[in-house]
Design an enzyme around this catalytic site. Structure first.
Site, PDB file in Angstrom:
ATOM      1  N   TYR A   9       2.191  27.837  23.958  1.00  0.00           N
ATOM      2  CA  TYR A   9       1.898  28.969  24.610  1.00  0.00           C
ATOM      3  C   TYR A   9       1.192  29.903  23.807  1.00  0.00           C
ATOM      4  O   TYR A   9       1.042  29.678  22.547  1.00  0.00           O
ATOM      5  CB  TYR A   9       3.179  29.617  25.068  1.00  0.00           C
ATOM      6  N   ARG A  33     -30.509  34.924  43.235  1.00  0.00           N
ATOM      7  CA  ARG A  33     -29.460  34.449  42.021  1.00  0.00           C
ATOM      8  C   ARG A  33     -28.356  35.019  42.275  1.00  0.00           C
ATOM      9  O   ARG A  33     -27.985  35.930  43.078  1.00  0.00           O
ATOM     10  CB  ARG A  33     -30.012  35.007  40.727  1.00  0.00           C
ATOM     11  N   CYS A  56       0.926  34.457  18.049  1.00  0.00           N
ATOM     12  CA  CYS A  56       1.275  35.751  18.628  1.00  0.00           C
ATOM     13  C   CYS A  56       0.310  36.601  18.191  1.00  0.00           C
ATOM     14  O   CYS A  56       0.532  37.954  17.922  1.00  0.00           O
ATOM     15  CB  CYS A  56       2.660  35.952  18.236  1.00  0.00           C
ATOM     16  N   HIS A 112      -5.840  50.685  13.803  1.00  0.00           N
ATOM     17  CA  HIS A 112      -4.432  50.911  14.299  1.00  0.00           C
ATOM     18  C   HIS A 112      -4.494  51.410  15.721  1.00  0.00           C
ATOM     19  O   HIS A 112      -3.785  50.964  16.556  1.00  0.00           O
ATOM     20  CB  HIS A 112      -3.678  51.942  13.100  1.00  0.00           C
ATOM     21  N   LYS A 161     -35.009  31.432  37.832  1.00  0.00           N
ATOM     22  CA  LYS A 161     -35.883  32.028  38.851  1.00  0.00           C
ATOM     23  C   LYS A 161     -36.896  30.950  39.465  1.00  0.00           C
ATOM     24  O   LYS A 161     -36.673  30.715  40.587  1.00  0.00           O
ATOM     25  CB  LYS A 161     -36.920  32.933  38.305  1.00  0.00           C
ATOM     26  N   GLY A 172     -34.637  42.153  32.701  1.00  0.00           N
ATOM     27  CA  GLY A 172     -35.555  43.071  31.927  1.00  0.00           C
ATOM     28  C   GLY A 172     -35.985  42.806  30.371  1.00  0.00           C
ATOM     29  O   GLY A 172     -36.631  43.552  29.968  1.00  0.00           O
ATOM     30  N   ARG A 185     -44.367  35.170  35.915  1.00  0.00           N
ATOM     31  CA  ARG A 185     -43.072  35.853  35.929  1.00  0.00           C
ATOM     32  C   ARG A 185     -42.384  34.973  34.965  1.00  0.00           C
ATOM     33  O   ARG A 185     -42.290  33.586  35.091  1.00  0.00           O
ATOM     34  CB  ARG A 185     -42.344  35.803  37.315  1.00  0.00           C
ATOM     35  N   SER A 215       5.213  30.004  14.922  1.00  0.00           N
ATOM     36  CA  SER A 215       4.332  30.961  15.888  1.00  0.00           C
ATOM     37  C   SER A 215       3.215  31.313  14.892  1.00  0.00           C
ATOM     38  O   SER A 215       3.429  31.802  13.908  1.00  0.00           O
ATOM     39  CB  SER A 215       5.012  31.953  16.284  1.00  0.00           C
ATOM     40  N   MET A 231     -37.810  39.907  29.294  1.00  0.00           N
ATOM     41  CA  MET A 231     -39.171  39.278  28.955  1.00  0.00           C
ATOM     42  C   MET A 231     -40.001  39.891  30.100  1.00  0.00           C
ATOM     43  O   MET A 231     -39.472  40.718  30.933  1.00  0.00           O
ATOM     44  CB  MET A 231     -38.959  37.766  29.182  1.00  0.00           C
TER      45      MET A 231
HETATM   46  P1  ADP Z   1     -37.564  40.407  36.659  1.00  0.00           P
HETATM   47  O1  ADP Z   1     -37.081  39.244  36.023  1.00  0.00           O
HETATM   48  O2  ADP Z   1     -37.418  41.477  35.673  1.00  0.00           O
HETATM   49  O3  ADP Z   1     -36.863  40.761  38.100  1.00  0.00           O
HETATM   50  P2  ADP Z   1     -39.832  39.310  38.134  1.00  0.00           P
HETATM   51  O4  ADP Z   1     -40.410  38.235  37.792  1.00  0.00           O
HETATM   52  O5  ADP Z   1     -38.819  39.190  39.404  1.00  0.00           O
HETATM   53  O6  ADP Z   1     -39.170  39.877  37.013  1.00  0.00           O
HETATM   54  O7  ADP Z   1     -40.935  40.423  38.914  1.00  0.00           O
HETATM   55  C1  ADP Z   1     -40.654  41.929  38.758  1.00  0.00           C
HETATM   56  C2  ADP Z   1     -41.084  42.464  40.160  1.00  0.00           C
HETATM   57  O8  ADP Z   1     -42.108  42.158  40.560  1.00  0.00           O
HETATM   58  C3  ADP Z   1     -39.926  42.091  41.254  1.00  0.00           C
HETATM   59  O9  ADP Z   1     -39.623  43.147  41.645  1.00  0.00           O
HETATM   60  C4  ADP Z   1     -40.742  41.200  41.981  1.00  0.00           C
HETATM   61  O10 ADP Z   1     -40.389  41.490  43.234  1.00  0.00           O
HETATM   62  C5  ADP Z   1     -42.184  41.495  41.775  1.00  0.00           C
HETATM   63  N1  ADP Z   1     -43.105  40.343  41.919  1.00  0.00           N
HETATM   64  C6  ADP Z   1     -43.095  39.201  41.324  1.00  0.00           C
HETATM   65  N2  ADP Z   1     -43.910  38.369  41.719  1.00  0.00           N
HETATM   66  C7  ADP Z   1     -44.431  38.924  42.980  1.00  0.00           C
HETATM   67  C8  ADP Z   1     -45.331  38.323  43.985  1.00  0.00           C
HETATM   68  N3  ADP Z   1     -45.834  37.088  43.833  1.00  0.00           N
HETATM   69  N4  ADP Z   1     -45.567  39.214  44.917  1.00  0.00           N
HETATM   70  C9  ADP Z   1     -44.926  40.288  45.203  1.00  0.00           C
HETATM   71  N5  ADP Z   1     -44.305  40.922  44.127  1.00  0.00           N
HETATM   72  C10 ADP Z   1     -43.938  40.147  43.041  1.00  0.00           C
HETATM   73 MG    MG Z   2     -36.720  40.017  39.475  1.00  0.00          MG
END
Ligand code: ADP
Ligand code: MG
Ligand code: MG
Length: 917
Positions: free
Chosen positions: A891, A358, A871, A480, A30, A109, A100, A804, A111
């Site tokens: 192979y 990403r 095989c 099986h 990120k 989702g 973040r 084999s 962390m």
């Molecule tokens: P994840 O890795 O679970 O996607 P994110 O770090 O991307 O978590 O953040 C979760 C949500 O919060 C995302 O929808 C992101 O767009 C929003 N978000 C994160 N940082 C900001 C920010 N600086 N301003 C507005 N929205 C944010």
């Molecule tokens: Mg995100």
């Protein structure tokens, strides 16, 4: 020792950045991509990334920070204050922050993220003053207290989110349904209630100091790297714990400030089909997670994404300038990264901000299409295109699929009965039958059937062939049923323990319902779902073009894309790919999928067909050599006919045929009724027959009288099989085909065994060639499937022209564990991480792999031109294929439907050679 650099904080924003996309191991995915976007001049709220090294240091030093972290973070905040205008913690012009998480690999989702940091009773008033209204300010505030309370202060409950409960109670008290219906005053009250909850649960006041909040959130992200959820995810996805997570601190932008604000997510191409169209969703007046959280139904991004006749308003219509800017940005990003992107954005007062980009996750269909189209347009080179498709994902393209709409309707209608193991991918729908005979009989009448068994055995093969899909209540991923189904490319749900199958009454009880023989049932082998009733199935287009020939290549874009990638892959790979096939049909299928020969033809599968089993049983039960010879004479023409069919299908390609392998007991009847019926046919007394059957039973058949041990004791069996092979070879060669038989002796542990069997094969070949006045070239070799064979491979190679590796048995014997009994404990071993994966599915490199390497090296030392292949089931597993490439085998051989996977995996192995990542 944790290494840590001087520089711990990397800033981005205002068209510049200290980091870049190449720094994912230090800045996380990120952070590296936020930096890259900033440098590209794309509007990104300013921020900074704290390195993964700091996370590791923190974990290693009792949750303390390196000395200079504080000053670097404070400096980072000062810089972003300057860029964004506003001051962190300031009561009149407050700047809010998000914290973040973001590791090197995306862990969706897993962390935590905290938004709106910096709010307290003073700054919330400042927020109202600086453009937002009161409702917006308190909505942001209550979100912040909730997220901070949950993520940082860990105020949570196992079943219910206590904050959600308060929110729910508030809505109930006000008589409203949606969060958005609550007023500013309601939300202000809620903040008070949230804080009281925190005080009650933690005994401390909710922290009002913005800096305390910021550090709390940063530490919580570091700590979340070690939470159970994240650890489990890493184990499943082979992500090392040593990577650590970076922390991104970023200025907040607000999508929830009013109707000129929005937030959304998008893909630069369709992630399920790969179609080159911009695709996504957004919500007006919403923040962050709202789009995915399902609180309100998101709207389509563009006009083309709207359902026909819908009244939805797209972003393209409602925010045309932002949409146009977004289109420019997505094209720019895709060109820059040369891959499909998954993006997050927020619009504040009609101004667009990018929050994430990403490489997007995609289905197998999308992966193939995107790679093919990008290489065609010159965006990526051929190597990259091949590496973009995960070999395992190719299987998706070959499977029959449920009509998606019909399946959703079935599930919404309460027809989901149970879930088992997704053992053999593919969708199947048909009438329930409970035994192989019914399956064959009904299929012959044109009925589609699902074979439902407690478990299956070799006797069920014909029924499994006839069925659309197989459902069992017992057995694991390598049972099986599962292995055979995958080999056949059939849908299979195995080990579905909720099923109560009663063969006698012809009934299946599950989740309170009773289904009878003939009732419709649907199984999804990709998900393990068992669904009541019929769901329309569509065959894979690739199968329609290549195998059924019911569709032309011009008609199928999926087929053309598939062929494009496979052709490119073949140009890079050096490892050969053969198939395991026992019939002319399977041979043809495999050949069309690109097999370069047969690596394993099991002769015993042919023994179960039709009346043959009677002759086979007669042969096994013969009490004299003469009696056995008579029975063998009946089997000979049948085997010969089978081999002729296979040689014709494999014209020009080598065919490895294995001599009889399983313990003879497997071919015999077991129930009294079956024994009596056979006794009548063979004209012996039932009692005598029972004694003979009992005599053949063994307490450990897998280590008993099987493999070449049969041919050693009954040389006439080997002689008959060799005769069938060579007579077939000469017949087909005379027709003008090129026949390349390779006779393979199984379960050799001592060179003398092979020597004896080889002599029989060669003597028979000589005799047949003389009788028929023609000869063919052939090889004699062996399977290496016992540790002793690997250890003495140099001696064995004196007698073998090829090896084999039979890695199914080699795994059983090296690990000393029975594949048929491992279901009870092996999954637990894998869960505990004792073995990283099921060693029957993925070759155990450190154990069995050493035997393979040693066997290969010793064999080649004796005979430098020794042909060596593998095989076992592993021949179709990408990681095992890579290992075979590394060792230098000629192979791999796998089931017909895995051939494309193995071809692509072999190309990956060749392309990744020498690379460390
Ligand atoms: P994840 O890795 O679970 O996607 P994110 O770090 O991307 O978590 O953040 C979760 C949500 O919060 C995302 O929808 C992101 O767009 C929003 N978000 C994160 N940082 C900001 C920010 N600086 N301003 C507005 N929205 C944010
Ligand atoms: Mg995100
Ligand atoms: Mg074996």
């Amino acid at each position: 020792m944790i290494e840590i650099g001087e520089k711990k904080v990397y800033c981005f924003g205002g068209g510049k950045a200290e980091g870049n996309a190449g720094m994912k191991s230090l800045l996380g995915g990120k952070g590296a991509n936020l930096a890259e976007m900033a440098s590209l001049g794309i509007p990104v709220p300013a921020g900074f990334t704290i390195t993964t090294e700091v996370c590791n240091w923190f974990g290693d030093h009792d949750r303390k920070h390196p000395d200079d972290l504080r000053s670097q973070v404070e400096e980072g905040v000062a810089i972003l204050e300057k860029q964004m205008g506003g001051l962190f913690g300031d009561a009149s012009n407050p700047l809010l922050l998000s914290v973040r998480s973001g590791a090197r690999a995306s862990m969706p989702g897993m962390m935590d993220t905290v938004l709106n940091i910096g709010l307290n009773e003073d700054t919330v008033k400042g927020l109202i003053g600086s453009g937002g209204d009161k409702r917006f300010a308190y909505d942001s505030y209550r979100r912040f207290v909730q997220m901070f309370g949950d993520v940082v202060l860990q105020v949570r409950d196992d079943d219910e989110d206590p904050f959600e409960e308060l929110l729910h109670a508030k809505k109930k008290a006000r008589g409203v349904e949606l969060d958005t219906d609550l007023t500013a005053d309601d939300l202000e009250e809620l903040v008070g209630e949230y804080k009281a909850l925190v005080k009650e649960k933690t005994g401390k006041d909710f922290p009002d100091d913005p800096w305390t909040q910021l550090w709390g959130a940063i530490d919580a992200v570091f700590l979340s790297w070690g939470n159970a959820r994240a650890e489990a995810y890493r184990r499943l996805n082979n992500i090392p714990g040593s990577w650590g997570t970076a922390v991104n601190v970023q200025a907040m932008v607000f999508g929830n400030m009013g109707d000129d604000c929005a937030t959304g997510v998008a893909f630069t191409r369709d992630p399920s089909t790969g179609e080159d169209r911009f695709y996504g969703e957004y919500l007006k007046n919403a923040q962050g997670e709202d789009v995915v959280a399902g609180i309100r139904t998101p709207q389509p991004l563009n006009i083309s994404g709207k359902a026909p006749g819908s009244t939805e308003v797209s972003l393209e219509e409602d925010f045309p300038e932002c949409y146009a800017e977004l289109v420019t940005i997505y094209k720019n990003l895709e060109d820059h990264y040369r891959d499909m992107q998954d993006i997050e954005f927020t619009i504040q007062n009609r101004r667009l901000w990018m929050l994430q980009t990403r490489n997007g996750k995609r289905t197998g269909f999308a992966a193939v299409r995107i790679a093919a189209e990008m290489v065609e347009s010159g965006m990526i080179d051929e190597k990259t295109a091949v590496l973009r498709v995960d070999p395992e994902q190719l299987t998706q393209l070959l499977l029959p699929v449920f009509d998606r709409k019909a399946k959703n309707e079935a599930i919404d209608g309460g027809r989901l009965l149970a879930k088992g193991l997704n053992a053999g991918p593919g969708a199947a729908t048909g009438k329930i039958v409970f035994n192989a005979e019914d399956a064959v009989e009904w299929a012959a009448k044109g009925e589609k059937v699902i074979l439902v068994r407690v478990e299956t055995s070799p006797e069920d093969i014909s029924g499994m062939h006839a069925a659309e899909g197989i459902l069992t209540s017992r057995g694991g991923m390598t049972s099986h049923a599962a292995v055979v189904a995958r080999g056949m490319g059939k849908s299979c749900v195995a080990g579905c323990g909720d099923l109560d199958i009663n063969y006698k009454s012809g009934e299946l009880k599950v989740s309170g319902r009773t289904l009878k023989k003939g009732d419709f049932l649907s199984i999804d082998g990709l998900t393990g779902e068992v669904i009541e009733g019929k769901i329309p199935v569509r065959p894979s287009e690739i199968v329609q073009v290549l195998i059924e020939e019911s569709m032309s290549a011009e008609e199928s874009q999926i087929f053309r894309n598939f062929t494009k990638i496979m052709d490119l892959a073949d140009g890079f790979r050096t490892l050969g790919v053969r198939t395991n096939a026992d019939s002319p049909t399977d041979s043809t299928v495999a050949r069309r999928f690109g097999a370069m020969g047969i690596g394993l033809c099991r002769t015993e599968h042919m023994f179960f067909d039709g009346d043959r089993i009677d002759a086979v049983r007669e042969m096994i039960l013969a009490e004299t050599v003469a009696g056995r010879a008579e029975a063998l004479a009946k089997i000979l023409p049948m085997q010969q006919a089978d081999f002729e069919g296979i040689f014709r299908a494999m014209d020009g390609l080598p065919v490895t045929i294995r001599a009889l392998d399983p313990p003879l007991h497997e071919f015999l009847p077991h129930s009294d009724a079956d024994i009596e019926a056979l006794a009548a046919k063979l004209d012996v007394s039932a009692d005598r027959l029972k004694t003979l059957v009992a005599n053949l039973s063994e307490s450990n058949p897998m280590l008993g009288h099987r493999g070449c041990r049969l041919g050693i004791v009954y040389p006439e069996i080997t002689a008959m099989q060799a005769r069938a092979i060579f007579q077939a070879a000469v017949v087909v060669a005379k027709e003008g085909a090129k026949v390349l038989p390779e006779v393979m002796i199984p379960l050799v542990g001592h060179v003398e065994e092979l020597k004896l069997q080889r002599k029989i094969v060669e003597d028979t070949a000589k005799a047949v060639f003389e009788e028929m006045g023609a000869r063919v070239d052939y090889l004699v070799g062996t399977m290496i499937e016992l540790p002793r064979a690997a250890l003495t491979a140099d001696e064995i190679a004196e007698e073998a022209q090829f090896f084999s590796f039979g890695t199914n048995d080699l795994t059983q014997t090296a690990l000393g564990l029975s594949r048929d009994d491992a279901g009870r404990f092996l999954p637990y071993y894998v869960e505990l991480g004792i073995y990283p994966a099921d060693p029957f599915a993925r070759l155990d490199r450190n154990g069995v792999g050493q035997l393979v390497r040693m066997g290969f090296e010793k064999g080649r030392a004796t005979r430098s031109d020794l042909k060596v292949g593998i095989c076992g089931e592993h021949g179709g597993d990408p990681s095992s294929v890579a290992f075979c490439h590394e060792v230098g085998l000629n192979y791999v051989s796998c089931s017909p439907y895995r051939v494309p996977v193995a071809r692509l995996a072999a190309a990956h192995a060749a392309l990744q050679e020498g690379s460390t990542d």
